[in-house]
Design a protein around this motif. Structure first.
Motif, PDB file in Angstrom:
ATOM      1  N   PHE A 186      -7.254   8.586  18.179  1.00  0.00           N
ATOM      2  CA  PHE A 186      -5.863   8.565  17.737  1.00  0.00           C
ATOM      3  C   PHE A 186      -5.798   8.384  16.227  1.00  0.00           C
ATOM      4  N   SER A 187      -4.760   8.918  15.629  1.00  0.00           N
ATOM      5  CA  SER A 187      -4.572   8.735  14.198  1.00  0.00           C
ATOM      6  C   SER A 187      -3.083   8.700  13.878  1.00  0.00           C
ATOM      7  N   GLY A 188      -2.770   8.087  12.752  1.00  0.00           N
ATOM      8  CA  GLY A 188      -1.381   7.995  12.312  1.00  0.00           C
ATOM      9  C   GLY A 188      -1.324   7.603  10.859  1.00  0.00           C
ATOM     10  N   ARG A 189      -0.153   7.659  10.273  1.00  0.00           N
ATOM     11  CA  ARG A 189       0.001   7.373   8.847  1.00  0.00           C
ATOM     12  C   ARG A 189       1.316   6.660   8.597  1.00  0.00           C
ATOM     13  N   ALA A 190       1.314   5.831   7.571  1.00  0.00           N
ATOM     14  CA  ALA A 190       2.535   5.139   7.165  1.00  0.00           C
ATOM     15  C   ALA A 190       2.557   5.040   5.644  1.00  0.00           C
ATOM     16  N   GLN A 191       3.721   4.833   5.079  1.00  0.00           N
ATOM     17  CA  GLN A 191       3.867   4.685   3.630  1.00  0.00           C
ATOM     18  C   GLN A 191       4.534   3.348   3.300  1.00  0.00           C
ATOM     19  N   ASP A 192       4.212   2.868   2.111  1.00  0.00           N
ATOM     20  CA  ASP A 192       4.806   1.621   1.620  1.00  0.00           C
ATOM     21  C   ASP A 192       4.651   0.480   2.620  1.00  0.00           C
ATOM     22  N   VAL A 193       3.402   0.198   2.960  1.00  0.00           N
ATOM     23  CA  VAL A 193       3.085  -0.846   3.932  1.00  0.00           C
ATOM     24  C   VAL A 193       2.806  -2.156   3.208  1.00  0.00           C
ATOM     25  N   ALA A 194       3.540  -3.198   3.580  1.00  0.00           N
ATOM     26  CA  ALA A 194       3.344  -4.514   2.983  1.00  0.00           C
ATOM     27  C   ALA A 194       2.015  -5.100   3.426  1.00  0.00           C
ATOM     28  N   VAL A 195       1.252  -5.579   2.462  1.00  0.00           N
ATOM     29  CA  VAL A 195      -0.027  -6.228   2.753  1.00  0.00           C
ATOM     30  C   VAL A 195       0.165  -7.713   2.484  1.00  0.00           C
ATOM     31  N   GLY A 196       0.577  -8.424   3.492  1.00  0.00           N
ATOM     32  CA  GLY A 196       0.880  -9.838   3.323  1.00  0.00           C
ATOM     33  C   GLY A 196       2.329 -10.043   2.934  1.00  0.00           C
TER      34      GLY A 196
ATOM     35  N   SER B 192       1.852  -2.933  12.969  1.00  0.00           N
ATOM     36  CA  SER B 192       3.208  -2.541  13.338  1.00  0.00           C
ATOM     37  C   SER B 192       3.785  -1.395  12.527  1.00  0.00           C
ATOM     38  N   ARG B 193       3.398  -1.243  11.265  1.00  0.00           N
ATOM     39  CA  ARG B 193       4.001  -0.201  10.449  1.00  0.00           C
ATOM     40  C   ARG B 193       3.328   1.166  10.630  1.00  0.00           C
ATOM     41  N   ILE B 194       2.191   1.195  11.328  1.00  0.00           N
ATOM     42  CA  ILE B 194       1.483   2.460  11.528  1.00  0.00           C
ATOM     43  C   ILE B 194       1.861   3.041  12.888  1.00  0.00           C
ATOM     44  N   THR B 195       2.411   4.236  12.878  1.00  0.00           N
ATOM     45  CA  THR B 195       2.779   4.921  14.112  1.00  0.00           C
ATOM     46  C   THR B 195       1.751   6.004  14.411  1.00  0.00           C
ATOM     47  N   LEU B 196       1.088   5.883  15.538  1.00  0.00           N
ATOM     48  CA  LEU B 196       0.111   6.894  15.938  1.00  0.00           C
ATOM     49  C   LEU B 196       0.865   8.175  16.298  1.00  0.00           C
ATOM     50  N   ASP B 197       0.473   9.293  15.693  1.00  0.00           N
ATOM     51  CA  ASP B 197       1.189  10.538  15.946  1.00  0.00           C
ATOM     52  C   ASP B 197       0.275  11.694  16.339  1.00  0.00           C
ATOM     53  N   ARG B 198      -1.000  11.414  16.520  1.00  0.00           N
ATOM     54  CA  ARG B 198      -1.934  12.472  16.892  1.00  0.00           C
ATOM     55  C   ARG B 198      -3.017  11.929  17.807  1.00  0.00           C
TER      56      ARG B 198
ATOM     57  N   ALA C 139       0.848  -1.193   0.000  1.00  0.00           N
ATOM     58  CA  ALA C 139       0.000   0.000   0.000  1.00  0.00           C
ATOM     59  C   ALA C 139       0.883   1.241   0.000  1.00  0.00           C
ATOM     60  N   GLY C 140       0.640   2.116  -0.952  1.00  0.00           N
ATOM     61  CA  GLY C 140       1.428   3.337  -1.008  1.00  0.00           C
ATOM     62  C   GLY C 140       1.235   4.198   0.221  1.00  0.00           C
ATOM     63  N   ARG C 141       0.035   4.151   0.811  1.00  0.00           N
ATOM     64  CA  ARG C 141      -0.255   4.937   2.002  1.00  0.00           C
ATOM     65  C   ARG C 141      -1.243   4.195   2.880  1.00  0.00           C
ATOM     66  N   ALA C 142      -1.038   4.288   4.179  1.00  0.00           N
ATOM     67  CA  ALA C 142      -1.961   3.678   5.142  1.00  0.00           C
ATOM     68  C   ALA C 142      -2.296   4.699   6.217  1.00  0.00           C
ATOM     69  N   ASP C 143      -3.588   4.971   6.398  1.00  0.00           N
ATOM     70  CA  ASP C 143      -4.056   5.890   7.442  1.00  0.00           C
ATOM     71  C   ASP C 143      -4.718   5.071   8.543  1.00  0.00           C
TER      72      ASP C 143
END
Length: 249
Positions: free
Chosen positions: A239-249, A223-229, A107-111
């Protein structure tokens, strides 16, 4: 006219078969993706996966999915051994590119987002403390309301003022406003911004702060999503956070 009618009926039947095949394929893909996400992200339970967009099969042929929504259960938060559930844990995956062998995706982006209700926050709070909504003005500053009696709060922290002259004051319910801050992407820190006045006992402020201030650790977020707000809302902490380039499987 008869030939046209037959053609239309045939088109409807074929269209129905295509839709049925597309829905069967997406259901199978959602189930397999859920299993892979559970394994790759180290989740305690299999998440619910919903692949958006239609038709699904054309997205697969193009090796890109527009949107995949993931709902996760089994996420908990703990403070000093007191554990509560975290509700509404979600991850919205965007621009999901499927690998050449169709066995993996990125995934290019994960919210990500999550919520803890005030009822559950109170369960994880120090004994004798109740956590609630502080009102729109203080909530905008990232604050929550903490109520309790100094006597109970100090007792839960293993402390006692030991002065009977102020017993009646220590038994009155007080309100404290605590700020909420995210530390290291998974720890929520509660820190009192105000302390009850009118109790002139040496060391009272320090003991009260020791009793009220605490950390709440969230476990089980992908694990790849870091909550930052973190936001204080009427329904609890969100809570919310974002990550990029998250492996799906």
């Amino acid at each position: 006219m008869r030939a046209l009618r037959i053609l239309l009926i045939t088109a409807v039947i074929l269209g129905g078969l295509f839709i049925a095949a597309d829905r069967i394929a997406v259901n199978m893909a959602e189930s397999e993706t859920a299993d892979k996400i559970r394994t790759s992200q180290g989740l305690s339970q299999t998440p619910d996966v919903s692949i958006k967009g239609f038709p699904f099969l054309t997205q697969v042929l193009g090796k890109q999915l527009d949107e995949v929504d993931v709902s996760v259960e089994g996420v908990t938060a703990a403070a000093d051994g007191r554990t509560v559930n975290v509700t509404e844990v979600k991850a919205d995956l965007r621009d999901v590119k499927i690998g050449s062998d169709f066995s993996s995706a990125v995934a290019g982006r994960a919210d990500g987002s999550a919520r803890i209700s005030y009822e559950d926050l109170a369960k994880a709070a120090p004994e004798g403390a109740t956590v609630g909504y502080a009102g729109p003005e203080r909530a905008a500053k990232g604050q929550v309301k903490v109520t309790g009696t100094p006597k109970d709060l100090l007792k839960s922290a293993g402390r006692s003022m030991g002065d009977s002259r102020f017993a009646s004051l220590l038994e009155r319910e007080v309100t404290v406003f605590s700020s909420v801050e995210l530390i290291d992407g998974k720890t929520v820190r509660f820190k009192a911004e105000s302390l009850p006045g009118g109790i002139p006992l040496p060391g009272f402020d320090r003991l009260m702060r020791d009793a009220i201030d605490y950390d709440l650790t969230i476990e089980g977020v992908p694990s790849r999503i870091t909550l930052d707000r973190v936001e204080a809302t009427e329904g609890g902490l969100r809570f919310s956070g974002r990550a990029q380039d998250v492996a799906v499987g």
